[in-house]
Design a protein around this motif. Structure first.
Motif, PDB file in Angstrom:
ATOM      1  N   LYS A 154      26.116  53.791  47.801  1.00 20.78           N
ATOM      2  CA  LYS A 154      27.324  54.246  47.120  1.00 20.78           C
ATOM      3  C   LYS A 154      28.569  53.570  47.709  1.00 20.78           C
ATOM      4  O   LYS A 154      29.507  53.224  46.988  1.00 20.78           O
ATOM      5  CB  LYS A 154      27.420  55.765  47.244  1.00 20.78           C
ATOM      6  N   LEU A 155      28.543  53.366  49.022  1.00 24.40           N
ATOM      7  CA  LEU A 155      29.666  52.710  49.699  1.00 24.40           C
ATOM      8  C   LEU A 155      29.856  51.289  49.191  1.00 24.40           C
ATOM      9  O   LEU A 155      30.991  50.861  48.946  1.00 24.40           O
ATOM     10  CB  LEU A 155      29.425  52.707  51.213  1.00 24.40           C
ATOM     11  N   CYS A 156      28.773  50.547  49.005  1.00 28.93           N
ATOM     12  CA  CYS A 156      28.875  49.169  48.518  1.00 28.93           C
ATOM     13  C   CYS A 156      29.471  49.112  47.122  1.00 28.93           C
ATOM     14  O   CYS A 156      30.317  48.261  46.829  1.00 28.93           O
ATOM     15  CB  CYS A 156      27.501  48.501  48.515  1.00 28.93           C
ATOM     16  N   LYS A 157      29.040  50.022  46.269  1.00 31.81           N
ATOM     17  CA  LYS A 157      29.578  50.052  44.908  1.00 31.81           C
ATOM     18  C   LYS A 157      31.081  50.342  44.927  1.00 31.81           C
ATOM     19  O   LYS A 157      31.867  49.650  44.277  1.00 31.81           O
ATOM     20  CB  LYS A 157      28.856  51.109  44.078  1.00 31.81           C
ATOM     21  N   SER A 158      31.460  51.351  45.682  1.00 34.43           N
ATOM     22  CA  SER A 158      32.876  51.729  45.742  1.00 34.43           C
ATOM     23  C   SER A 158      33.715  50.646  46.397  1.00 34.43           C
ATOM     24  O   SER A 158      34.824  50.341  45.939  1.00 34.43           O
ATOM     25  CB  SER A 158      33.043  53.033  46.521  1.00 34.43           C
ATOM     26  N   LEU A 159      33.185  50.051  47.445  1.00 26.69           N
ATOM     27  CA  LEU A 159      33.921  49.019  48.164  1.00 26.69           C
ATOM     28  C   LEU A 159      34.151  47.794  47.292  1.00 26.69           C
ATOM     29  O   LEU A 159      35.229  47.183  47.350  1.00 26.69           O
ATOM     30  CB  LEU A 159      33.173  48.640  49.436  1.00 26.69           C
ATOM     31  N   GLY A 160      33.166  47.427  46.477  1.00 25.45           N
ATOM     32  CA  GLY A 160      33.344  46.294  45.573  1.00 25.45           C
ATOM     33  C   GLY A 160      34.495  46.520  44.610  1.00 25.45           C
ATOM     34  O   GLY A 160      35.339  45.642  44.399  1.00 25.45           O
ATOM     35  N   VAL A 161      34.542  47.705  44.032  1.00 25.35           N
ATOM     36  CA  VAL A 161      35.615  48.031  43.091  1.00 25.35           C
ATOM     37  C   VAL A 161      36.961  48.083  43.810  1.00 25.35           C
ATOM     38  O   VAL A 161      37.961  47.529  43.331  1.00 25.35           O
ATOM     39  CB  VAL A 161      35.328  49.379  42.391  1.00 25.35           C
ATOM     40  N   LEU A 162      37.005  48.719  44.967  1.00 23.58           N
ATOM     41  CA  LEU A 162      38.278  48.886  45.671  1.00 23.58           C
ATOM     42  C   LEU A 162      38.835  47.568  46.211  1.00 23.58           C
ATOM     43  O   LEU A 162      40.053  47.345  46.155  1.00 23.58           O
ATOM     44  CB  LEU A 162      38.104  49.893  46.808  1.00 23.58           C
TER      45      LEU A 162
END
Length: 172
Positions: A154-162
């Motif tokens: 979940k962190l990777c997905k959010s970090l990519g967007v952010l």
């Protein structure tokens, strides 16, 4: 208008990078689980089927998805050569040649290379013991990979967007 299109492309690219990293984290436990099933099949072929090692590798590869099937087939093919290398060399070369296609990391690779150094040089019972030891090591790695997946997917997905959003904000 051009800035808006550029911003959308940056957001899309950052999001896709995050999702790609998350997919790689999710693929690692699957690949390890597949490898465990393959080693169990190999154990059955060697321990109960009395199958010679090259043939056991071929049979295990028939029921294994890629990229692991290609690795097993290559090792078996190298063994079938009359003046080919030893099993250890064949196994190591096959692993090195196909490792980049898998989502597994260096601990799994080390366990497989250690397994390759003990298969083919001892009696059937000893080979089965080494296969079981490798499976135990890989099971521990699978548990660690599942923990990493739960923690970081979940962190990777959010970090990519952010990160993509940050880049867009800095550019605009």
């Amino acid at each position: 208008m051009l800035k808006l299109i550029g911003a959308a492309l940056i957001l899309f690219a950052g999001t896709m990078i995050g999702f790609q990293q998350a997919a790689r984290l999710a693929a690692r436990p699957r690949h390890i689980r597949t490898l465990l099933h393959t080693l169990q099949r190999l154990e059955t072929e060697i321990g109960y089927g009395y199958t010679p090692l090259p043939e056991a590798l071929e049979r295990a590869a028939e029921h294994t998805p890629e990229p692991l099937a290609a690795m097993l087939k290559e090792a078996a093919k190298r063994l079938d050569d009359a003046d080919g290398p030893s099993f250890r060399e064949s196994w190591s070369r096959a692993i090195e040649g196909h490792w980049a296609n898998s989502a597994m990391r260096s601990p799994e690779k080390a366990a497989l290379i250690r397994l390759g150094s003990s298969l083919g040089i001892s009696d059937r019972e000893d080979q089965v013991k080494h296969l079981r030891l490798a499976m135990q090591q890989l099971k521990a790695e699978e548990d660690a990979a599942r923990d990493d997946q739960e923690r970081y997917e979940k962190l990777c997905k959010s970090l990519g967007v952010l990160v993509a959003a940050l880049i867009v904000i800095l550019i605009v």
